[in-house]
Enzyme design. Structure first.
Site, short mmCIF file in Angstrom:
data_model
loop_
_atom_site.label_atom_id
_atom_site.label_comp_id
_atom_site.label_asym_id
_atom_site.label_seq_id
_atom_site.Cartn_x
_atom_site.Cartn_y
_atom_site.Cartn_z
N GLU A 24 0.81 -1.23 0.00
CA GLU A 24 0.00 0.00 0.00
C GLU A 24 0.84 1.28 0.00
OE1 GLU A 24 -4.12 -0.40 1.64
OE2 GLU A 24 -2.97 -1.22 3.31
N ALA A 25 1.73 1.38 -0.96
CA ALA A 25 2.68 2.49 -1.03
C ALA A 25 2.01 3.85 -1.19
CB ALA A 25 3.66 2.26 -2.19
#
Ligand SMILES: [Zn+2]
Length: 200
Positions: free
Chosen positions: A103-104
């Site tokens: 989930e950058a």
């Protein structure tokens, strides 16, 4: 042939960036975890053992330093970190070969990209998941540049809840105005381009 991290490690001479992207519910985290699992199994048979770290963004004020991400029966411990600086410090101290980030989009992506380019240039393997668009179909800041920089871009598609074909859009059911909302199935759903256009 399907894209896999173990295959990519054989394919490239030095470091590289592998991005798994797509809308919510596309199975991005599952794909990330399967890739890390393959490396762990590979490590059992290889002299060249790869040290892996998985980072997860800290999305709220609860203080925790690690969390287990699971996929099927396989569990992987993640370092929960508040920002890009913490990732940089951790990597500099512990020297992993493979840096994984789930989930950058919850980090400042332009700043994260600067770090990832530096790490890949040092020979590290980067694998991450990131949403490509927000709920309004706008690219997340820094994500187009990240996709341009990456050696491997894998775009996954869930099934559209409107028509059962391939979805490519995250549609927000609630009416909060916040850009990044920590939510799950109750707040968002996946739609294809045509079904998304029907609802706007
Ligand atoms: Zn549809």
């Amino acid at each position: 042939m399907q894209i896999s991290l173990d295959g990519a490690i054989e394919m490239y001479r030095g470091g590289f960036i592998y991005v798994i992207t797509g809308s919510m519910f596309a199975g991005k985290t599952g794909k990330l975890i399967r890739n890390l699992r393959r490396i762990e199994i590979r490590n059992e048979f290889s002299e060249d053992k790869k040290k892996i770290v998985l980072f997860k963004p800290q999305k709220d004020d609860r203080h925790k330093t690690s969390e287990v991400i699971s996929h099927n029966d396989y569990k992987f411990e993640a370092e929960v970190v508040p920002d890009v600086e913490t990732i940089a410090a951790w990597v500099s101290k512990n020297k992993p070969d493979i840096v994984a980030i789930d989930e950058a989009q919850f980090f400042k992506v332009p700043k994260l990209l600067t770090l990832l380019i530096e790490l890949a240039n040092q020979g590290k393997v980067i694998i991450l998941t990131v949403l490509d668009q927000d709920f309004a179909c706008r690219p997340f800041e820094g994500v187009p540049e990240l996709l341009a920089e990456a050696e491997i871009v894998e775009k996954l598609h869930p099934i559209c809840v409107g028509c059962g074909k391939r979805a490519s859009r995250t549609f927000r059911l609630s009416d909060s105005k916040e850009l990044i909302q920590v939510g799950g199935k109750e707040d968002y759903t996946a739609l294809c381009r045509a079904c998304r256009n029907d609802r706007s």
